[in-house]
Scaffold this motif. Structure first.
Motif, PDB file in Angstrom:
ATOM      1  N   THR A 187      31.191  38.501  70.695  1.00 46.34           N
ATOM      2  CA  THR A 187      30.287  38.317  69.565  1.00 46.34           C
ATOM      3  C   THR A 187      30.145  36.796  69.171  1.00 46.34           C
ATOM      4  O   THR A 187      30.900  35.859  69.571  1.00 46.34           O
ATOM      5  CB  THR A 187      30.837  39.120  68.552  1.00 46.34           C
ATOM      6  OG1 THR A 187      31.968  38.604  68.104  1.00 46.34           O
ATOM      7  CG2 THR A 187      30.994  40.621  68.820  1.00 46.34           C
ATOM      8  N   THR A 210      25.774  40.494  59.742  1.00 51.26           N
ATOM      9  CA  THR A 210      25.268  40.363  61.003  1.00 51.26           C
ATOM     10  C   THR A 210      25.824  41.676  62.214  1.00 51.26           C
ATOM     11  O   THR A 210      25.129  42.009  62.947  1.00 51.26           O
ATOM     12  CB  THR A 210      25.721  39.017  61.774  1.00 51.26           C
ATOM     13  OG1 THR A 210      27.268  39.044  61.633  1.00 51.26           O
ATOM     14  CG2 THR A 210      25.060  37.876  61.234  1.00 51.26           C
ATOM     15  N   HIS A 211      26.894  42.089  61.580  1.00 50.24           N
ATOM     16  CA  HIS A 211      27.371  43.207  62.429  1.00 50.24           C
ATOM     17  C   HIS A 211      28.022  44.545  61.609  1.00 50.24           C
ATOM     18  O   HIS A 211      28.656  44.205  60.537  1.00 50.24           O
ATOM     19  CB  HIS A 211      28.596  42.848  63.224  1.00 50.24           C
ATOM     20  CG  HIS A 211      28.230  41.809  64.338  1.00 50.24           C
ATOM     21  ND1 HIS A 211      28.010  40.347  63.758  1.00 50.24           N
ATOM     22  CD2 HIS A 211      27.925  41.651  65.773  1.00 50.24           C
ATOM     23  CE1 HIS A 211      27.546  39.655  65.011  1.00 50.24           C
ATOM     24  NE2 HIS A 211      27.537  40.361  65.903  1.00 50.24           N
ATOM     25  N   VAL A 268      35.206  42.090  69.705  1.00 48.12           N
ATOM     26  CA  VAL A 268      35.755  43.456  69.349  1.00 48.12           C
ATOM     27  C   VAL A 268      36.171  44.147  70.556  1.00 48.12           C
ATOM     28  O   VAL A 268      35.556  44.035  71.565  1.00 48.12           O
ATOM     29  CB  VAL A 268      34.488  44.020  68.261  1.00 48.12           C
ATOM     30  CG1 VAL A 268      34.636  43.303  67.089  1.00 48.12           C
ATOM     31  CG2 VAL A 268      33.502  44.056  69.245  1.00 48.12           C
ATOM     32  N   LEU A 295      30.723  47.584  62.392  1.00 40.90           N
ATOM     33  CA  LEU A 295      31.599  48.309  63.515  1.00 40.90           C
ATOM     34  C   LEU A 295      32.090  49.629  62.795  1.00 40.90           C
ATOM     35  O   LEU A 295      32.301  49.721  61.712  1.00 40.90           O
ATOM     36  CB  LEU A 295      32.701  47.435  63.710  1.00 40.90           C
ATOM     37  CG  LEU A 295      32.419  45.899  63.771  1.00 40.90           C
ATOM     38  CD1 LEU A 295      34.016  45.221  64.083  1.00 40.90           C
ATOM     39  CD2 LEU A 295      31.514  45.680  64.916  1.00 40.90           C
ATOM     40  N   CYS A 312      28.877  34.654  60.268  1.00 42.65           N
ATOM     41  CA  CYS A 312      28.985  36.091  60.388  1.00 42.65           C
ATOM     42  C   CYS A 312      29.303  36.787  59.335  1.00 42.65           C
ATOM     43  O   CYS A 312      30.421  36.528  58.878  1.00 42.65           O
ATOM     44  CB  CYS A 312      29.659  36.392  61.923  1.00 42.65           C
ATOM     45  SG  CYS A 312      28.752  35.572  63.328  1.00 42.65           S
ATOM     46  N   ILE A 352      30.918  40.884  59.058  1.00 45.03           N
ATOM     47  CA  ILE A 352      31.184  41.977  59.694  1.00 45.03           C
ATOM     48  C   ILE A 352      31.619  43.040  58.646  1.00 45.03           C
ATOM     49  O   ILE A 352      32.437  42.914  57.852  1.00 45.03           O
ATOM     50  CB  ILE A 352      32.152  41.805  60.580  1.00 45.03           C
ATOM     51  CG1 ILE A 352      31.662  40.533  61.499  1.00 45.03           C
ATOM     52  CG2 ILE A 352      32.628  43.042  61.475  1.00 45.03           C
ATOM     53  CD1 ILE A 352      32.677  39.382  61.088  1.00 45.03           C
ATOM     54  N   ALA A 407      21.446  44.539  61.259  1.00 44.20           N
ATOM     55  CA  ALA A 407      22.404  44.177  61.859  1.00 44.20           C
ATOM     56  C   ALA A 407      22.528  44.837  63.248  1.00 44.20           C
ATOM     57  O   ALA A 407      22.087  45.918  63.339  1.00 44.20           O
ATOM     58  CB  ALA A 407      23.539  44.579  60.962  1.00 44.20           C
ATOM     59  N   TYR A 459      34.806  43.891  54.534  1.00 46.83           N
ATOM     60  CA  TYR A 459      33.781  43.103  54.877  1.00 46.83           C
ATOM     61  C   TYR A 459      34.630  41.832  55.400  1.00 46.83           C
ATOM     62  O   TYR A 459      35.483  41.209  54.714  1.00 46.83           O
ATOM     63  CB  TYR A 459      32.879  42.766  53.669  1.00 46.83           C
ATOM     64  CG  TYR A 459      31.799  41.645  54.117  1.00 46.83           C
ATOM     65  CD1 TYR A 459      30.754  41.734  54.619  1.00 46.83           C
ATOM     66  CD2 TYR A 459      32.014  40.409  53.292  1.00 46.83           C
ATOM     67  CE1 TYR A 459      29.947  40.786  54.978  1.00 46.83           C
ATOM     68  CE2 TYR A 459      30.868  39.512  53.376  1.00 46.83           C
ATOM     69  CZ  TYR A 459      30.062  39.617  54.280  1.00 46.83           C
ATOM     70  OH  TYR A 459      28.928  38.422  54.478  1.00 46.83           O
ATOM     71  N   ILE A 463      39.524  43.302  66.295  1.00 45.05           N
ATOM     72  CA  ILE A 463      38.652  42.121  66.229  1.00 45.05           C
ATOM     73  C   ILE A 463      39.664  40.834  66.297  1.00 45.05           C
ATOM     74  O   ILE A 463      40.543  40.571  65.725  1.00 45.05           O
ATOM     75  CB  ILE A 463      38.178  42.066  64.837  1.00 45.05           C
ATOM     76  CG1 ILE A 463      37.330  43.602  64.238  1.00 45.05           C
ATOM     77  CG2 ILE A 463      37.263  40.754  64.630  1.00 45.05           C
ATOM     78  CD1 ILE A 463      37.342  43.674  63.041  1.00 45.05           C
TER      79      ILE A 463
END
Length: 228
Positions: free
Chosen positions: A99, A45-46, A104, A48, A21, A23, A69, A15, A129
């Motif tokens: 983003t 929020t995102h 990314v 991956l 944000c 992620i 998300a 995380y 990232i």
């Protein structure tokens, strides 16, 4: 400068908090009682995803639904998520997505990719990232040792490399040391080890081998947070 941090959620799950944000990478952790992650109150929020195997795709669906998300993944994996009614952006190999936290870029991984329903999920990937504070974090996903690491190091020179070391399904610790040299990252975070008997690894030896090459090995414990 935006304050950022990395929290380890076990296996290959992380995380990253950066500004407003949150992620998640390969969020397979809700099954693990050791993991302390307050889904109700944490910002997500995102999400991956490196590939669709259960120990990486993991808890994507319930988390994405709960937090609305944005999922970012290789096209076929993202399409699978879209069919489930989730907000997902599909990318191709070397594709970069801008983003709110930076960007990314999806890069090669030497691995297979099957979705939870058994369908083909596209090419397995690693993820670079880049945060707005300029720090570059590379998550290798599941991969064997490949000369792609050399190219990634030459082109992108990540500050932090998250590398699998457990062997059997991925490269092992000795190969990960070589990968770290090619990537040229100053900080290495081992992952994908000791979750199952088949991926046992001697992380203390790995730390010594990384240190012998003038790099810092951050062997994170579950729930540990480090600054970026």
């Amino acid at each position: 400068m935006t304050e950022s941090s990395i929290k380890y959620l076990g296996h290959s799950a992380f995380y990253i908090k950066s500004g407003d944000c949150g992620i998640l990478i390969d969020p397979w952790f809700m099954h693990n009682p050791e993991v302390k992650f307050d889904l109700e109150n944490e910002v997500v929020t995102h999400i991956l995803i490196t590939h669709g195997h259960g120990d990486h795709f993991g808890d994507t669906v319930p988390i994405a639904k709960a937090k609305n998300a944005t999922i970012i993944a290789i096209f076929e994996t993202a399409l699978f998520c879209q069919k489930l009614g989730l907000n997902a952006i599909g990318v191709g190999m070397s594709g970069e997505i801008k983003t709110d936290f930076g960007s990314v870029r999806f890069l090669p991984a030497y691995h297979t990719n099957t979705l939870p329903n058994g369908e083909y999920g596209g090419i397995a990937s690693s993820i670079l990232i880049e945060l707005k504070n300029g720090k570059k974090i590379y998550h290798a996903g599941d991969t064997g040792l490949t000369m792609e690491f050399q190219l990634i190091g030459d082109l992108y020179n990540p500050d932090i490399a998250m590398l699998p070391i457990g062997g059997h399904f991925t490269m092992d610790a000795k190969e990960a040391v070589l990968a770290s040299e090619m990537l040229r990252a100053e900080k290495v975070i081992p992952m994908h080890y000791n979750t199952f008997d088949t991926i046992k690894a001697d992380v203390e030896q790995f730390k010594m081998d990384i240190s012998a090459r003038g790099k810092y090995c951050a062997a994170m414990t579950i729930n540990q947070v480090i600054p970026v």
